[in-house]
Scaffold this motif. Sequence first.
Motif, PDB file in Angstrom:
ATOM      1  N   CYS A  24      89.008  48.024  40.190  1.00 45.68           N
ATOM      2  CA  CYS A  24      89.490  48.486  38.881  1.00 45.68           C
ATOM      3  C   CYS A  24      88.360  48.538  37.864  1.00 45.68           C
ATOM      4  N   VAL A  25      87.521  47.523  37.847  1.00 42.77           N
ATOM      5  CA  VAL A  25      86.410  47.483  36.895  1.00 42.77           C
ATOM      6  C   VAL A  25      85.429  48.617  37.178  1.00 42.77           C
ATOM      7  N   ILE A  26      85.138  48.846  38.435  1.00 34.34           N
ATOM      8  CA  ILE A  26      84.212  49.935  38.792  1.00 34.34           C
ATOM      9  C   ILE A  26      84.838  51.285  38.447  1.00 34.34           C
ATOM     10  N   GLY A  27      86.133  51.429  38.704  1.00 38.31           N
ATOM     11  CA  GLY A  27      86.827  52.661  38.334  1.00 38.31           C
ATOM     12  C   GLY A  27      86.770  52.902  36.836  1.00 38.31           C
ATOM     13  N   GLU A  28      86.999  51.851  36.059  1.00 39.37           N
ATOM     14  CA  GLU A  28      86.939  51.957  34.598  1.00 39.37           C
ATOM     15  C   GLU A  28      85.527  52.312  34.147  1.00 39.37           C
ATOM     16  N   PHE A  29      84.534  51.734  34.796  1.00 37.09           N
ATOM     17  CA  PHE A  29      83.133  52.022  34.478  1.00 37.09           C
ATOM     18  C   PHE A  29      82.830  53.515  34.688  1.00 37.09           C
ATOM     19  N   TYR A  30      83.243  54.043  35.827  1.00 37.16           N
ATOM     20  CA  TYR A  30      83.036  55.470  36.095  1.00 37.16           C
ATOM     21  C   TYR A  30      83.783  56.334  35.079  1.00 37.16           C
ATOM     22  N   ARG A  31      85.007  55.937  34.741  1.00 39.22           N
ATOM     23  CA  ARG A  31      85.791  56.683  33.766  1.00 39.22           C
ATOM     24  C   ARG A  31      85.083  56.707  32.408  1.00 39.22           C
ATOM     25  N   LEU A  32      84.551  55.571  32.007  1.00 38.59           N
ATOM     26  CA  LEU A  32      83.834  55.497  30.734  1.00 38.59           C
ATOM     27  C   LEU A  32      82.585  56.385  30.740  1.00 38.59           C
ATOM     28  N   LEU A  33      81.895  56.409  31.866  1.00 38.26           N
ATOM     29  CA  LEU A  33      80.675  57.221  31.947  1.00 38.26           C
ATOM     30  C   LEU A  33      80.972  58.716  31.851  1.00 38.26           C
ATOM     31  N   THR A  34      82.162  59.133  32.253  1.00 38.89           N
ATOM     32  CA  THR A  34      82.501  60.558  32.151  1.00 38.89           C
ATOM     33  C   THR A  34      82.772  60.976  30.714  1.00 38.89           C
ATOM     34  N   LYS A  35      83.029  60.009  29.856  1.00 36.28           N
ATOM     35  CA  LYS A  35      83.334  60.316  28.461  1.00 36.28           C
ATOM     36  C   LYS A  35      82.082  60.570  27.624  1.00 36.28           C
ATOM     37  N   ASP A  46      81.153  45.477  28.923  1.00 39.30           N
ATOM     38  CA  ASP A  46      82.276  44.687  29.442  1.00 39.30           C
ATOM     39  C   ASP A  46      82.500  44.962  30.930  1.00 39.30           C
ATOM     40  N   CYS A  47      82.421  46.218  31.337  1.00 43.79           N
ATOM     41  CA  CYS A  47      82.603  46.568  32.751  1.00 43.79           C
ATOM     42  C   CYS A  47      81.492  45.973  33.609  1.00 43.79           C
ATOM     43  N   ILE A  48      80.263  46.123  33.155  1.00 39.18           N
ATOM     44  CA  ILE A  48      79.131  45.620  33.933  1.00 39.18           C
ATOM     45  C   ILE A  48      79.207  44.104  34.078  1.00 39.18           C
TER      46      ILE A  48
END
Length: 106
Positions: A24-35, A46-48
Amino acid sequence: MKRENFNIMSDIKIIEDLKAQLLCVIGEFYRLLTKGSNVTQEAILDCISGAIIILYILADRLGYSYSAVDENIQKKLKVGIIEEDIVEKQGKNLSRLASHMEDRMK
């Protein structure tokens, strides 16, 4: 059910939960990077940091000490520095991380 079996099942459940949290954290990290630039630096940090915490706890639950993880990281950094990994060549990231970890160990 014996108490020993209950503990084993509880440990397995915790390990599985940690693995799910990591995904979930890695998924959220990728999602944030797309923004792009609209994301706050705090959310990415926070994700890292969350992923690092989960990995340390997962290692502990699997029987590895925190210091064993740190030692293995240092070994991998040394190998990457010697072999001139691409991130080392382009920014000395491995050297800087190795130095940070050495300072932290003092």
